[in-house]
Design a protein around this motif. Structure first.
Motif, PDB file in Angstrom:
ATOM      1  N   MET A   1      16.358 -30.602 -14.456  1.00 56.94           N
ATOM      2  CA  MET A   1      17.570 -30.538 -13.649  1.00 56.94           C
ATOM      3  C   MET A   1      17.252 -29.902 -12.298  1.00 56.94           C
ATOM      4  O   MET A   1      16.465 -28.985 -12.199  1.00 56.94           O
ATOM      5  N   THR A   2      17.877 -30.419 -11.261  1.00 60.40           N
ATOM      6  CA  THR A   2      17.670 -29.866  -9.926  1.00 60.40           C
ATOM      7  C   THR A   2      18.724 -28.816  -9.646  1.00 60.40           C
ATOM      8  O   THR A   2      19.860 -28.921 -10.079  1.00 60.40           O
ATOM      9  N   GLY A   3      18.349 -27.803  -8.891  1.00 60.69           N
ATOM     10  CA  GLY A   3      19.261 -26.699  -8.654  1.00 60.69           C
ATOM     11  C   GLY A   3      19.790 -26.587  -7.246  1.00 60.69           C
ATOM     12  O   GLY A   3      20.540 -25.673  -6.953  1.00 60.69           O
ATOM     13  N   TRP A   4      19.402 -27.511  -6.347  1.00 63.10           N
ATOM     14  CA  TRP A   4      19.779 -27.391  -4.949  1.00 63.10           C
ATOM     15  C   TRP A   4      20.344 -28.705  -4.441  1.00 63.10           C
ATOM     16  O   TRP A   4      19.658 -29.707  -4.412  1.00 63.10           O
ATOM     17  N   GLU A   5      21.600 -28.675  -4.049  1.00 66.57           N
ATOM     18  CA  GLU A   5      22.263 -29.884  -3.555  1.00 66.57           C
ATOM     19  C   GLU A   5      22.674 -29.696  -2.102  1.00 66.57           C
ATOM     20  O   GLU A   5      23.257 -28.672  -1.732  1.00 66.57           O
ATOM     21  N   CYS A   6      22.376 -30.685  -1.287  1.00 74.10           N
ATOM     22  CA  CYS A   6      22.771 -30.637   0.118  1.00 74.10           C
ATOM     23  C   CYS A   6      24.268 -30.930   0.212  1.00 74.10           C
ATOM     24  O   CYS A   6      24.740 -31.968  -0.241  1.00 74.10           O
ATOM     25  N   ALA A   7      24.996 -30.004   0.810  1.00 72.64           N
ATOM     26  CA  ALA A   7      26.449 -30.139   0.913  1.00 72.64           C
ATOM     27  C   ALA A   7      26.908 -30.550   2.309  1.00 72.64           C
ATOM     28  O   ALA A   7      28.105 -30.583   2.577  1.00 72.64           O
ATOM     29  N   ILE A   8      25.982 -30.892   3.178  1.00 76.53           N
ATOM     30  CA  ILE A   8      26.359 -31.294   4.537  1.00 76.53           C
ATOM     31  C   ILE A   8      27.061 -32.645   4.479  1.00 76.53           C
ATOM     32  O   ILE A   8      26.486 -33.635   4.016  1.00 76.53           O
ATOM     33  N   ASP A   9      28.297 -32.678   4.934  1.00 85.21           N
ATOM     34  CA  ASP A   9      29.084 -33.919   5.016  1.00 85.21           C
ATOM     35  C   ASP A   9      29.026 -34.748   3.734  1.00 85.21           C
ATOM     36  O   ASP A   9      28.948 -35.975   3.779  1.00 85.21           O
ATOM     37  N   GLY A  10      29.014 -34.082   2.570  1.00 83.04           N
ATOM     38  CA  GLY A  10      29.003 -34.792   1.301  1.00 83.04           C
ATOM     39  C   GLY A  10      27.701 -35.503   0.992  1.00 83.04           C
ATOM     40  O   GLY A  10      27.672 -36.424   0.186  1.00 83.04           O
ATOM     41  N   CYS A  11      26.604 -35.082   1.590  1.00 77.06           N
ATOM     42  CA  CYS A  11      25.292 -35.717   1.410  1.00 77.06           C
ATOM     43  C   CYS A  11      24.947 -35.866  -0.078  1.00 77.06           C
ATOM     44  O   CYS A  11      24.653 -36.951  -0.543  1.00 77.06           O
ATOM     45  N   GLY A  12      24.949 -34.758  -0.802  1.00 77.42           N
ATOM     46  CA  GLY A  12      24.752 -34.794  -2.243  1.00 77.42           C
ATOM     47  C   GLY A  12      23.332 -34.960  -2.742  1.00 77.42           C
ATOM     48  O   GLY A  12      23.101 -34.976  -3.949  1.00 77.42           O
ATOM     49  N   VAL A  13      22.334 -35.112  -1.876  1.00 78.53           N
ATOM     50  CA  VAL A  13      20.953 -35.230  -2.317  1.00 78.53           C
ATOM     51  C   VAL A  13      20.532 -33.910  -2.954  1.00 78.53           C
ATOM     52  O   VAL A  13      20.864 -32.838  -2.447  1.00 78.53           O
ATOM     53  N   THR A  14      19.818 -33.978  -4.063  1.00 80.48           N
ATOM     54  CA  THR A  14      19.420 -32.766  -4.775  1.00 80.48           C
ATOM     55  C   THR A  14      17.912 -32.547  -4.699  1.00 80.48           C
ATOM     56  O   THR A  14      17.134 -33.493  -4.546  1.00 80.48           O
ATOM     57  N   GLY A  44      23.536 -26.732   8.010  1.00 82.28           N
ATOM     58  CA  GLY A  44      23.356 -26.231   6.652  1.00 82.28           C
ATOM     59  C   GLY A  44      22.958 -24.765   6.624  1.00 82.28           C
ATOM     60  O   GLY A  44      23.460 -23.960   7.412  1.00 82.28           O
ATOM     61  N   TYR A  45      22.040 -24.421   5.724  1.00 82.67           N
ATOM     62  CA  TYR A  45      21.611 -23.034   5.572  1.00 82.67           C
ATOM     63  C   TYR A  45      21.149 -22.415   6.894  1.00 82.67           C
ATOM     64  O   TYR A  45      21.549 -21.285   7.214  1.00 82.67           O
ATOM     65  N   PRO A  46      20.322 -23.119   7.708  1.00 77.21           N
ATOM     66  CA  PRO A  46      19.900 -22.500   8.967  1.00 77.21           C
ATOM     67  C   PRO A  46      21.074 -22.141   9.884  1.00 77.21           C
ATOM     68  O   PRO A  46      21.055 -21.105  10.559  1.00 77.21           O
ATOM     69  N   ALA A  76      27.620 -16.131  -0.061  1.00 76.68           N
ATOM     70  CA  ALA A  76      27.007 -16.460  -1.348  1.00 76.68           C
ATOM     71  C   ALA A  76      25.849 -17.436  -1.162  1.00 76.68           C
ATOM     72  O   ALA A  76      24.806 -17.310  -1.816  1.00 76.68           O
ATOM     73  N   VAL A  77      26.017 -18.408  -0.286  1.00 71.62           N
ATOM     74  CA  VAL A  77      24.930 -19.348   0.016  1.00 71.62           C
ATOM     75  C   VAL A  77      23.732 -18.585   0.572  1.00 71.62           C
ATOM     76  O   VAL A  77      22.599 -18.793   0.132  1.00 71.62           O
ATOM     77  N   LEU A  78      23.985 -17.704   1.521  1.00 70.64           N
ATOM     78  CA  LEU A  78      22.896 -16.911   2.100  1.00 70.64           C
ATOM     79  C   LEU A  78      22.154 -16.120   1.028  1.00 70.64           C
ATOM     80  O   LEU A  78      20.921 -16.114   0.994  1.00 70.64           O
ATOM     81  N   ARG A  79      22.896 -15.440   0.153  1.00 66.52           N
ATOM     82  CA  ARG A  79      22.259 -14.625  -0.902  1.00 66.52           C
ATOM     83  C   ARG A  79      21.440 -15.499  -1.848  1.00 66.52           C
ATOM     84  O   ARG A  79      20.308 -15.146  -2.200  1.00 66.52           O
ATOM     85  N   ARG A  80      22.005 -16.630  -2.265  1.00 67.27           N
ATOM     86  CA  ARG A  80      21.315 -17.496  -3.234  1.00 67.27           C
ATOM     87  C   ARG A  80      20.035 -18.075  -2.647  1.00 67.27           C
ATOM     88  O   ARG A  80      18.982 -18.052  -3.286  1.00 67.27           O
ATOM     89  N   VAL A  81      20.112 -18.586  -1.435  1.00 71.80           N
ATOM     90  CA  VAL A  81      18.926 -19.179  -0.814  1.00 71.80           C
ATOM     91  C   VAL A  81      17.893 -18.101  -0.527  1.00 71.80           C
ATOM     92  O   VAL A  81      16.706 -18.273  -0.828  1.00 71.80           O
ATOM     93  N   GLN A  82      18.302 -16.978   0.028  1.00 69.04           N
ATOM     94  CA  GLN A  82      17.348 -15.919   0.342  1.00 69.04           C
ATOM     95  C   GLN A  82      16.671 -15.400  -0.913  1.00 69.04           C
ATOM     96  O   GLN A  82      15.467 -15.138  -0.911  1.00 69.04           O
TER      97      GLN A  82
END
Length: 95
Positions: A1-14, A44-46, A76-82
């Motif tokens: 299972m993948t744990g990271w999904e791109c949420a930019i404009d509904g991209c959804g790639v994992t 996104g994250y950056p 929360a995104v910052l904490r999880r990615v970092q």
């Protein structure tokens, strides 16, 4: 299972890792112009890291018309990615 999904404009790639997600966001999506200072950053994250690292929460709320929930989500995104990035660096350093 993948744990990271791109949420930019509904991209959804994992992706399998936070590093892969960030590379995708930098390479596959248009940049984002910070509404506070006008600098162009990858979306996104950056972009979140820039906004919360370079500007105050009050500036972010005012310029992006954000509410407390929007701030909590992005923090929360910052904490999880970092945390994931720190873990990757620790794993490499322990080898």
């Amino acid at each position: 299972m993948t744990g990271w999904e791109c949420a930019i404009d509904g991209c959804g790639v994992t992706f399998e890792s936070a590093e892969e997600l960030i590379a995708h966001q930098k390479g596959e999506h248009a940049g984002h112009e910070c509404r506070v200072c006008g600098v162009e950053v990858p979306d996104g994250y950056p972009a979140i890291r820039h906004a919360f690292g370079e500007h105050t929460r009050a500036q972010y709320v005012r310029v992006y018309d954000a509410d407390a929930e929007a701030i909590r989500v992005r923090e929360a995104v910052l904490r999880r990615v970092q945390s994931a990035l720190d873990g990757s660096i620790s794993a490499v350093n322990s080898e």
